[in-house]
Design an enzyme around this catalytic site. Structure first.
Site, mmCIF file in Angstrom:
data_model
loop_
_atom_site.group_PDB
_atom_site.id
_atom_site.type_symbol
_atom_site.label_atom_id
_atom_site.label_comp_id
_atom_site.label_asym_id
_atom_site.label_seq_id
_atom_site.Cartn_x
_atom_site.Cartn_y
_atom_site.Cartn_z
ATOM 1 N N SER A 60 54.673 32.442 24.588
ATOM 2 C CA SER A 60 55.338 33.638 25.097
ATOM 3 C C SER A 60 55.318 33.623 26.623
ATOM 4 O O SER A 60 54.272 33.423 27.240
ATOM 5 C CB SER A 60 54.627 34.895 24.584
ATOM 6 O OG SER A 60 55.230 36.056 25.101
ATOM 7 N N ASN B 211 52.289 49.754 24.238
ATOM 8 C CA ASN B 211 50.848 49.956 24.096
ATOM 9 C C ASN B 211 50.293 50.245 25.498
ATOM 10 O O ASN B 211 50.165 49.320 26.307
ATOM 11 C CB ASN B 211 50.188 48.702 23.521
ATOM 12 C CG ASN B 211 50.772 48.323 22.176
ATOM 13 O OD1 ASN B 211 50.759 49.111 21.235
ATOM 14 N ND2 ASN B 211 51.304 47.106 22.081
ATOM 15 N N CYS C 1 49.257 44.155 22.169
ATOM 16 C CA CYS C 1 50.072 43.428 23.140
ATOM 17 C C CYS C 1 50.082 44.148 24.490
ATOM 18 O O CYS C 1 50.383 45.338 24.571
ATOM 19 C CB CYS C 1 51.491 43.315 22.592
ATOM 20 S SG CYS C 1 52.640 42.442 23.652
ATOM 21 N N CYS D 25 46.284 37.325 35.499
ATOM 22 C CA CYS D 25 47.681 36.877 35.493
ATOM 23 C C CYS D 25 48.297 37.121 36.863
ATOM 24 O O CYS D 25 47.979 38.108 37.536
ATOM 25 C CB CYS D 25 48.467 37.632 34.427
ATOM 26 S SG CYS D 25 50.176 37.061 34.215
ATOM 27 N N GLU E 44 50.163 33.878 31.967
ATOM 28 C CA GLU E 44 51.487 33.305 31.739
ATOM 29 C C GLU E 44 51.297 31.836 31.350
ATOM 30 O O GLU E 44 50.936 31.005 32.188
ATOM 31 C CB GLU E 44 52.333 33.422 33.012
ATOM 32 C CG GLU E 44 53.578 32.559 33.058
ATOM 33 C CD GLU E 44 54.513 32.772 31.870
ATOM 34 O OE1 GLU E 44 54.899 31.764 31.253
ATOM 35 O OE2 GLU E 44 54.855 33.943 31.578
ATOM 36 N N CYS F 280 51.489 46.196 32.224
ATOM 37 C CA CYS F 280 50.525 45.350 31.523
ATOM 38 C C CYS F 280 49.113 45.518 32.081
ATOM 39 O O CYS F 280 48.903 45.504 33.300
ATOM 40 C CB CYS F 280 50.967 43.889 31.640
ATOM 41 S SG CYS F 280 49.848 42.718 30.856
#
Length: 366
Positions: free
Chosen positions: A197, A304, A347, A118, A166, A125
């Site tokens: 999302s 998470n 997630c 990403c 994304e 993340c």
């Protein structure tokens, strides 16, 4: 001989055109294309010679087999538990996509990736730690649903573009994949059961809203989820660098243009709770004020953790206090249960950093 075409990347109308170009009689692409599309997505086979629609034209059947490629990527790994599991698919260039099966109360969701890695660099993340390797093709996105249904025997009635990448940065491939996934002659996943999302990719949101206006039957009920994660630009920019390009005020204006046709339709606001960063009750009240005037539901996601994360998940008491503050401010919200975190399948936890280390060699070889 020209390279074969991945048939899983072709929406039905595009398949009509491709077969029409192979046909010795103009105008026949739709008839044979529909037959092939149904057989492919309902039976999982590319064998036009076995279809009655092709019986009178075996030459066309041979051309179709020569022109198109149908091969599902092999499983490269599978791990998880009863709450969720992820599966990895080995792509033709050696990279891997990651997808997650999420059991819900009445159905199963499939979380699909749109990229390997990403570009968005969100600090919390795991995928961001890989960097960006490449976009997935529409066929590679659709293949995740095909493997789930035909190899893993998972019904996957609900699709969420919440895996690696994304989605709106890979706009055309994602749109084509949605057309294929939702086509009633194929996988027949209702578009209202598909969620895209985004980190708040404003150009992509505007393009998708325009598409929903132009094609209300195909995209009018598509669900939008937006990662906000902070009620002010300073906090958001510290954890989401994209805020510099797409600040909260501009994002708010884009969301006001999102079409909500049905009384039950809402925009989902994703809010990852990070301990001591964005989890105070006053921040909850500021978030409710920011969302005033939007038909939105906040999904609270207790963090998470990624590997080597500087952030932590807040306590249940802090999460409950944030939730209560939102409710008292009149903002619809819910706390998302954590599923699959033990297998790095929850997630924000997808991604294989070893692939990013191999990227220079792979790019050179390509």
């Amino acid at each position: 001989m020209p390279e074969s075409v991945d048939i899983l990347g072709l929406p039905r109308e595009a398949l009509h055109r491709e077969i029409g170009a192979l046909h010795d009689r103009p105008g026949k692409g739709e008839y044979h294309g529909d037959a092939l599309f149904r057989a492919l997505y309902r039976d999982g086979v590319l064998d036009p010679g076995s279809l009655p629609e092709f019986a009178a034209n075996p030459g066309l059947a041979r051309k179709v087999v020569e022109r198109f490629r149908f091969e599902l990527p092999p499983l490269a790994g599978k791990q998880g538990d009863d709450t969720a599991y992820k599966f990895l698919l080995r792509l033709r260039d050696g990279l891997e996509s990651e997808s997650v099966i999420i059991p819900m109360r009445w159905y199963k969701s499939l979380c699909v990736s749109s990229q390997v890695g990403c570009k968005m660099a969100c600090r919390f993340c795991e995928t961001a730690q890989m960097g960006f390797l490449r976009h997935l093709t529409a066929g590679e996105i659709v293949s995740q649903a095909m493997v789930a249904r035909q190899i893993l025997r998972e019904p996957a009635e609900n699709i969420v573009f919440m895996g690696m990448g994304e989605p709106l940065d890979n706009f055309d491939a994602v749109v084509d994949a949605i057309r294929i996934l939702s086509d009633r002659r194929g996988l027949a996943i209702p578009v209202k059961n598909i969620t895209v999302s985004t980190v708040g990719h404003i150009p992509g949101i505007m393009r998708l809203a325009e598409l929903a206006e132009k094609d209300p039957t195909g995209f009018g009920r598509l669900r939008l989820a937006v990662s906000v994660n902070a009620p002010d630009d300073e906090t958001r920019a510290a954890i989401m660098p994209v805020n510099a390009a797409w600040p909260l005020s501009d994002l708010q204006q884009a969301l006001l243009h999102w079409p909500l046709r049905h009384k039950d339709d809402v925009i989902f606001i994703e809010y990852v709770l990070l301990d001591g960063v964005n989890d105070r009750p006053d921040q909850a009240r500021a978030l409710a004020e920011y969302l005033r005037g939007l038909r939105a539901c906040v999904n609270l996601i207790p963090y998470n953790p990624r590997r080597d994360s500087p952030y932590a998940r807040p306590s249940r008491e802090k999460t409950a206090a944030f939730f209560q503050a939102l409710m008292e401010a009149g903002q619809a919200c819910r706390i998302r249960g954590t599923k699959g975190d033990a297998a790095m399948a929850a997630c924000g936890q997808l991604g294989n950093r070893s692939l990013s280390r191999r990227q220079p060699e792979m790019m050179k070889a390509a």
